[in-house]
Design an enzyme around this catalytic site. Structure first.
Site, PDB file in Angstrom:
ATOM      1  N   CYS A  53       0.841  -1.196   0.000  1.00 44.15           N
ATOM      2  CA  CYS A  53       0.000   0.000   0.000  1.00 44.15           C
ATOM      3  C   CYS A  53       0.881   1.252   0.000  1.00 44.15           C
ATOM      4  CB  CYS A  53      -0.969  -0.045   1.183  1.00 44.15           C
ATOM      5  SG  CYS A  53      -2.309   1.154   1.062  1.00 44.15           S
ATOM      6  N   HIS A  58      -3.611  -5.052   0.251  1.00 51.66           N
ATOM      7  CA  HIS A  58      -3.125  -5.605   1.516  1.00 51.66           C
ATOM      8  C   HIS A  58      -3.209  -7.130   1.485  1.00 51.66           C
ATOM      9  CE1 HIS A  58      -2.691  -1.900   3.949  1.00 51.66           C
ATOM     10  NE2 HIS A  58      -3.611  -1.434   3.123  1.00 51.66           N
ATOM     11  N   GLU A  99      -1.763  -9.266   3.243  1.00 51.96           N
ATOM     12  CA  GLU A  99      -1.713  -9.890   4.569  1.00 51.96           C
ATOM     13  C   GLU A  99      -3.105 -10.252   5.089  1.00 51.96           C
ATOM     14  OE1 GLU A  99      -1.681  -5.380   5.498  1.00 51.96           O
ATOM     15  OE2 GLU A  99      -1.027  -6.758   3.911  1.00 51.96           O
TER      16      GLU A  99
END
EC number: 6.3.4.2
Length: 542
Positions: free
Chosen positions: A380, A514, A516
């Site tokens: 990001c 993102h 994750e």
């Protein structure tokens, strides 16, 4: 039949209700049940989206674009069940909905009160958007005794009566503190917490007692006697060395067995913990170790990067290595001497963030990774910093910056005012409410064939979750490509850069989304798996 388990907490906060809920759900899954998890938060914010990470930790984003509590990340990581907007609600959103309905006349002129209107809205939320789930686990945020949580406790008390004992169960998480001077565990805080819960009409069916040491059977009997529960329903919640041991530990203490017994499910299949045992074995007995520097803005509170830290560990599990994380405040790199902090690391990651503070330090970290050929992962804001670094130091655009920091001559990163979501055109403006100026949730991305990311994903089209206001300016694409940067992932309409990489570097990837948020211990995200692989190769060179 859908059964509801309500998880409350007492004595102190941060005991691990979210982990307990996630672990229990995963255990029920291993016994063949379909589960769903929900979080009810008592605070007045509409959602966590505008809350400081220092106060609330990470904002977890779902596929459908909801900004939610970080516990929903635990839910997904432990069960693999994708959370939705309908799985997290706050007092602020509840009251906003109730007031909006009142203004529309939906209550036919009635006097609006906490009971029944707010509690009815809570029950409606708990019971909505369900299909064929066997269990719905609802975690009540906060601590019993807080004034903010009273409407939620009243609502679940009512549901206990309406659905009956065969359809509901109350689990209460408490603390058994050890007093060194007395040399013993103290049960009184648990007794008082249960008494507080009884005062609002809820008798817990099971107590999960957190402790840093074994709980003697005599203490369990005492708790059972004073709290009016069966002795076998007093479950020790002992500290463990990794959160992925929690399902195994709770199963050994009989947690899921007692839940099945409560609901009369004696014929349920036994729990299969082979997956969790394999994960724990890999964490405890790695074949090597790598060090990753995370150069961020909120490193003093690691809950701000909860999913990121877990995703890096998942990359380690996939590669059977221990991942040692070196959390570094990016502001220290505003001093040139501090850059030596990065000399012995095997990978550098710059995560998401907002605002100008620490920007120069993040750009310095990007430059170090590029020049010293250290694996770099920008997520990001970290991708945007990689683009700005290339524009300034390689493309000759010395004034390249982001309009997030104010007007600039070379807006390499800027606020996008419209984009496509599926077939719908979405508009936004700088003056909109903060939550309304973001690109939130899952969006598609087309990968350029022959690139590193196409090889990593093994796909031509992917979907990832976003949470950001600013985008890399497509007008600078050609100038940046001349520096050797490749735009390897683009939005389906070709307007928004999603992924950049450097083929002249061992491993240098920046992503606007993102990743994750979609990583799990039993299904590590491919980008984190590949990044840790690159770090292993780097460790052999250092």
């Amino acid at each position: 039949m859908t059964r509801f388990i309500f998880i409350t907490g007492g004595v102190v906060s941060s005991l691990g209700k979210g982990l307990a809920s996630a672990a229990l759900a995963s255990l029920l899954q291993t016994r063949g049940f379909k589960v769903r998890l929900r979080k009810l938060d008592p605070y007045l914010n509409v959602d966590p989206g505008t809350m400081s990470p220092y106060q609330h930790g990470e904002v977890y984003v779902t596929d459908d674009g909801a900004e939610t509590d970080l516990d929903l990340g635990h839910y997904e990581r432990f069960t693999g069940v994708a959370s939705r907007r309908s799985d997290n609600i706050t007092t602020g959103r509840l009251y906003s909905n109730v007031i909006a309905r009142e203004r529309k006349g939906d209550y036919l002129g009635a006097t609006i009160q906490v009971i029944p209107h707010v509690t009815d809205a809570i029950k409606e939320f708990i019971l909505s958007d369900l299909t064929d789930e066997d269990f719905v686990l609802c975690e009540i945020g906060g601590t019993v005794g807080d004034i903010e949580s009273l409407p939620f406790l009243e609502a679940i008390r009512q549901l206990g009566n309406e659905l009956g004992r065969e359809g509901t169960m109350f689990v209460h998480l408490t603390l058994l503190p050890y007093i060194p001077s007395a040399g013993e565990l103290k049960t009184k805080p648990t007794q008082h917490s249960v008494k507080e819960l009884l005062s609002v009409g809820i008798q817990p069916d099971l107590l999960l007692c957190r402790s840093d040491r074994d709980i003697p059977s005599s203490e369990r009997r005492k708790i059972a006697l004073f709290c009016n529960v069966r002795e076998e329903a007093v479950i020790p919640g002992l500290d463990v060395d990794t959160i992925y041991q929690v399902p195994v530990s709770y199963h050994e203490q009989g947690f899921d067995d007692q839940v099945c017994k409560h609901f009369g499910l004696s014929g349920a299949p036994p729990a299969d913990l082979s997956r969790w045992n394999k994960i724990v074995d890999r964490i405890r007995m790695p074949e090597g170790e790598v060090t990753i520097a995370v150069v961020g803005k909120y490193t003093s509170l690691l809950d701000s990067y909860k999913s990121l830290g877990e995703a890096l560990q998942h990359g380690g599990i996939a590669n059977n290595v221990k991942v040692r994380l070196n959390w570094i405040d990016s502001q220290i790199f505003e001093s040139e001497e501090a850059i030596h902090e990065l000399e012995d690391v095997h990978g550098i990651l710059v995560p998401g963030g907002f605002g100008e503070r620490g920007v120069s330090g993040k750009i310095a970290a990007v430059k170090f990774a590029r020049e010293h050929r250290v694996p770099y992962f920008g997520i990001c804001f970290g991708m945007q910093m990689a683009v700005i670094e290339a524009a300034r130091n390689l493309a000759g655009l010395s004034h390249a910056s982001s309009t997030e920091f104010g007007p600039c001559d070379e807006p390499v990163v800027g606020l996008m005012t419209e984009w496509l979501r599926g077939n719908q055109l979405v508009h936004r403006a700088a003056g909109d409410d903060l939550g309304g100026t973001m690109r939130l949730g899952a969006y598609g991305c087309h990968l350029q064939p022959g690139t590193k990311v196409a090889d990593i994903y093994g796909a031509a089209v992917i979907s990832e979750r976003h949470r950001h206001r600013y985008e890399v300016n497509i007008d600078y694409k050609e100038r940046l490509e001349q520096t050797g940067m490749v735009f390897s992932g683009m939005s389906p309409d070709g307007v928004l850069p999603e992924i950049v990489e450097r083929p002249d570097h061992p491993w240098f990837i920046g992503v606007q989304f993102h990743p994750e948020l979609k990583s799990k211990p039993f299904d590590p995200h491919p980008l984190f798996t590949s990044f840790i692989q690159a770090a292993i190769r780097q460790s052999r060179l250092v």
